[in-house]
Design an enzyme around this catalytic site. Structure first.
Site, PDB file in Angstrom:
ATOM      1  N   ARG A  38      -0.797  -3.607  -1.257  1.00 30.52           N
ATOM      2  CA  ARG A  38      -0.358  -4.881  -0.674  1.00 30.52           C
ATOM      3  C   ARG A  38      -0.101  -4.745   0.826  1.00 30.52           C
ATOM      4  NH1 ARG A  38       2.803  -2.777   1.941  1.00 30.52           N
ATOM      5  NH2 ARG A  38       4.887  -2.041   1.468  1.00 30.52           N
ATOM      6  N   GLU A  44       9.732  -9.774   8.226  1.00 30.45           N
ATOM      7  CA  GLU A  44      10.019  -8.334   8.314  1.00 30.45           C
ATOM      8  C   GLU A  44      11.464  -8.107   8.731  1.00 30.45           C
ATOM      9  OE1 GLU A  44       8.034  -5.993   6.706  1.00 30.45           O
ATOM     10  OE2 GLU A  44       6.466  -6.827   7.976  1.00 30.45           O
ATOM     11  N   HIS A  45      12.073  -7.128   8.058  1.00 24.64           N
ATOM     12  CA  HIS A  45      13.483  -6.804   8.315  1.00 24.64           C
ATOM     13  C   HIS A  45      14.376  -8.012   8.063  1.00 24.64           C
ATOM     14  CE1 HIS A  45      13.776  -2.609   9.674  1.00 24.64           C
ATOM     15  NE2 HIS A  45      12.504  -2.776   9.960  1.00 24.64           N
ATOM     16  N   GLY A 135       0.656   6.769   0.976  1.00 24.00           N
ATOM     17  CA  GLY A 135       1.533   6.984   2.122  1.00 24.00           C
ATOM     18  C   GLY A 135       1.069   6.270   3.382  1.00 24.00           C
ATOM     19  N   GLY A 137       1.401   2.984   3.848  1.00 23.67           N
ATOM     20  CA  GLY A 137       2.122   1.728   4.002  1.00 23.67           C
ATOM     21  C   GLY A 137       1.502   0.589   3.204  1.00 23.67           C
ATOM     22  N   SER A 139       1.588   0.590  -0.091  1.00 24.14           N
ATOM     23  CA  SER A 139       2.318   0.631  -1.358  1.00 24.14           C
ATOM     24  C   SER A 139       1.526   1.177  -2.541  1.00 24.14           C
ATOM     25  CB  SER A 139       2.914  -0.732  -1.712  1.00 24.14           C
ATOM     26  OG  SER A 139       3.995  -0.503  -2.596  1.00 24.14           O
ATOM     27  N   SER A 140       0.993   2.358  -2.333  1.00 26.15           N
ATOM     28  CA  SER A 140       0.360   3.055  -3.469  1.00 26.15           C
ATOM     29  C   SER A 140       1.417   3.360  -4.526  1.00 26.15           C
ATOM     30  CB  SER A 140      -0.314   4.344  -3.003  1.00 26.15           C
ATOM     31  OG  SER A 140       0.640   5.296  -2.593  1.00 26.15           O
ATOM     32  N   ASP A 185       7.443  -4.991  -3.024  1.00 28.58           N
ATOM     33  CA  ASP A 185       6.206  -4.297  -3.384  1.00 28.58           C
ATOM     34  C   ASP A 185       5.847  -4.504  -4.855  1.00 28.58           C
ATOM     35  OD1 ASP A 185       6.405  -3.467  -0.835  1.00 28.58           O
ATOM     36  OD2 ASP A 185       6.595  -1.324  -1.264  1.00 28.58           O
ATOM     37  N   TYR A 235      17.656   2.383   9.768  1.00 27.21           N
ATOM     38  CA  TYR A 235      17.619   1.283   8.792  1.00 27.21           C
ATOM     39  C   TYR A 235      19.037   0.838   8.402  1.00 27.21           C
ATOM     40  CZ  TYR A 235      16.216  -1.134   4.477  1.00 27.21           C
ATOM     41  OH  TYR A 235      16.039  -2.042   3.475  1.00 27.21           O
TER      42      TYR A 235
HETATM   43  P1  ADP Z   1       3.064   4.143  -0.005  1.00 27.98           P
HETATM   44  O1  ADP Z   1       3.708   3.434  -1.145  1.00 27.98           O
HETATM   45  O2  ADP Z   1       3.202   3.410   1.295  1.00 27.98           O
HETATM   46  O3  ADP Z   1       1.642   4.513  -0.260  1.00 27.98           O
HETATM   47  P2  ADP Z   1       5.030   6.108  -0.709  1.00 27.98           P
HETATM   48  O4  ADP Z   1       5.520   7.325  -0.015  1.00 27.98           O
HETATM   49  O5  ADP Z   1       6.003   5.071  -1.108  1.00 27.98           O
HETATM   50  O6  ADP Z   1       3.865   5.502   0.214  1.00 27.98           O
HETATM   51  O7  ADP Z   1       4.277   6.536  -2.035  1.00 27.98           O
HETATM   52  C1  ADP Z   1       3.257   7.520  -1.986  1.00 27.98           C
HETATM   53  C2  ADP Z   1       3.464   8.535  -3.094  1.00 27.98           C
HETATM   54  O8  ADP Z   1       3.221   7.904  -4.368  1.00 27.98           O
HETATM   55  C3  ADP Z   1       2.506   9.685  -3.013  1.00 27.98           C
HETATM   56  O9  ADP Z   1       2.967  10.693  -2.156  1.00 27.98           O
HETATM   57  C4  ADP Z   1       2.458  10.135  -4.468  1.00 27.98           C
HETATM   58  O10 ADP Z   1       3.575  10.950  -4.776  1.00 27.98           O
HETATM   59  C5  ADP Z   1       2.597   8.831  -5.247  1.00 27.98           C
HETATM   60  N1  ADP Z   1       1.286   8.268  -5.611  1.00 27.98           N
HETATM   61  C6  ADP Z   1       0.793   7.071  -5.271  1.00 27.98           C
HETATM   62  N2  ADP Z   1      -0.435   6.877  -5.791  1.00 27.98           N
HETATM   63  C7  ADP Z   1      -0.747   7.974  -6.479  1.00 27.98           C
HETATM   64  C8  ADP Z   1      -1.888   8.409  -7.243  1.00 27.98           C
HETATM   65  N3  ADP Z   1      -2.952   7.623  -7.387  1.00 27.98           N
HETATM   66  N4  ADP Z   1      -1.831   9.637  -7.797  1.00 27.98           N
HETATM   67  C9  ADP Z   1      -0.762  10.417  -7.666  1.00 27.98           C
HETATM   68  N5  ADP Z   1       0.328  10.083  -6.963  1.00 27.98           N
HETATM   69  C10 ADP Z   1       0.352   8.884  -6.374  1.00 27.98           C
HETATM   70 MG    MG Z   2       5.823   3.012  -1.338  1.00 27.70          MG
END
Ligand code: ADP
Ligand code: MG
Length: 392
Positions: A38, A44-45, A135, A137, A139-140, A185, A235
């Site tokens: 996303r 923001e903030h 990582g 931004g 929101s993985s 998120d 923050y």
């Molecule tokens: P963002 O949400 O912005 O991408 P975050 O630091 O909040 O960054 O989350 C990233 C973390 O989520 C990764 O370092 C990992 O630990 C975990 N992660 C996300 N997607 C996966 C994936 N497909 N496989 C394994 N770990 C994942």
């Molecule tokens: Mg995140």
């Protein structure tokens, strides 16, 4: 490496996940689900002041396939974007061994979901593949949580409503990775809708789908690829400053404040910095609501103006930008085909979101590459669907 990350598409990811599942577990998976990344368009903030956010779901997704395995062990495999394969095993919530956070770090996102899944879940095997950059931004983290939750719904037959799902995934991220994130998120990743942005009221947690038919426009996300080292106090300090302003006005939060209230704060001789923070919050809340309104009429010119205003306010009043984000926004500001640009996310690095003519996107990328000192990565997107089951 290419400067643009391209969404691989659900079909290609599904093929990859199924093949890996068969190779590792020796049978076909029973179900599959995916959830997107996303980006926040504006707002923001202000989430911690009970304001609004206006995110969209992206075409990048994390996809998970799996089956129950009739044991009390959860066995996970994730194929990362680099091709590296990581694996983890941990007890299910039906095991007598307690589920606790720990190494590897990535497993905590899954463990948190398993621990919070209503009614509990027995052992399962799963494979995860993703084209959401980690990582960056986008929101993985919410994508992997919500995709896992959606798979567990399919495997167990226990389903919850979307708001409840978002809240449980947020709780998962608080408790296991230990990240005190807001609700945005998980909410947008769960509820995103193609050609819509989601206006979320951070006070009531109600939301409204806002039509965002871009026509000949596109959303260009530029990752600055910098993350400045923070002391950790930035923050909480801003939260406290906003709360101080609300307290001085005798209000529960700045959500209830109006621009005229800034005069009251001045008369009380509050600290100049507190005044700056309050101005940002009050005006950003108004801007976010206005974007929600004008987007319905496809007034993207106005949306763009509000993007620039939001950026300047985050940079000058909230002081959460950095030279790299400011530079990218300044490059966009003068460029043909750009309606507006702003930093997105918590700040001090991360991404810039730009609303621009599709026909100019290639030129914009070239312009940023020629002027910006860092190594940017681009994502060109349209608002996309939220979490869903995938047909195997
Ligand atoms: P963002 O949400 O912005 O991408 P975050 O630091 O909040 O960054 O989350 C990233 C973390 O989520 C990764 O370092 C990992 O630990 C975990 N992660 C996300 N997607 C996966 C994936 N497909 N496989 C394994 N770990 C994942
Ligand atoms: Mg995140």
């Amino acid at each position: 490496m290419s400067n643009e990350a391209i969404a691989k598409g659900e079909a290609a990811l599904l093929r990859q996940a199924r093949d890996k599942f068969v190779a590792v577990f020796g049978r076909q998976p029973a179900a599959g689900a995916c959830a997107p990344g996303r980006v926040n368009l504006i707002g923001e903030h202000i989430d911690y002041c009970e304001g609004f956010v206006l995110p969209v779901a992206l075409p990048f997704v994390t996809l998970i396939v799996g089956s129950l395995n009739n044991t009390t062990e959860c066995n996970l495999v994730s194929v990362l974007g680099t091709g590296e394969v990581v694996t983890t095993s941990f007890p299910s919530s039906k095991s007598s061994v307690p589920l606790v956070p720990g190494a590897p770090a990535w497993a905590n996102y899954i463990k948190g979901v398993v621990a919070n899944f209503p009614g509990g879940v027995g052992g399962f095997d799963a494979v995860i593949v993703s084209d959401v950059p980690m990582g960056a931004g986008l929101s993985s983290s919410a994508a992997i949580e919500v995709a896992t939750f959606t798979l567990l719904e399919a495997l167990t037959g226990n389903k919850v409503g979307p708001v409840q799902k978002a809240k449980l995934c947020q709780k998962a991220e608080h408790e296991f990775p230990g990240m005190p994130c807001g609700i945005m998120d998980q909410y947008i990743v769960t509820m995103g809708k193609k050609d819509h942005a989601l206006l979320i009221d951070c006070r009531s947690l109600e939301s409204q789908q806002i039509p965002m038919e871009l026509g000949d426009l596109a959303v260009l996300v530029t990752n600055s690829n910098v993350k400045h080292q923070l002391t950790g106090s930035e923050y909480p300090q801003r939260r406290a400053q906003c709360q101080e302003a609300a307290d001085r006005l005798g209000l529960p939060s700045l959500r209830d404040a109006k621009v005229e209230d800034l005069e009251k704060l001045k008369a009380q001789k509050v600290d100049e910095v507190v005044l700056m923070r309050a101005r940002h919050v009050i005006e950003e809340i108004a801007r976010t609501e206005e974007v929600g309104r004008v987007m319905k009429n496809k007034d993207f010119k106005r949306v763009g103006e509000l993007f620039y205003q939001s950026h300047d306010s985050l940079s000058q009043l909230m002081q959460v930008s950095c030279p790299e984000l400011d530079q990218i926004v300044d490059i966009m500001r003068g460029a043909p085909g750009v309606l507006g640009a702003r930093m997105t996310g918590g700040g001090f690095g991360g991404c810039v979101v730009t609303l621009a003519k599709k026909s100019e996107i290639e030129n914009l990328k070239k312009l940023v590459l020629s002027q910006y000192k860092g190594k940017p990565i681009f994502f060109v997107s349209q608002p996309s669907d939220g979490a869903r089951l995938v047909k195997l």
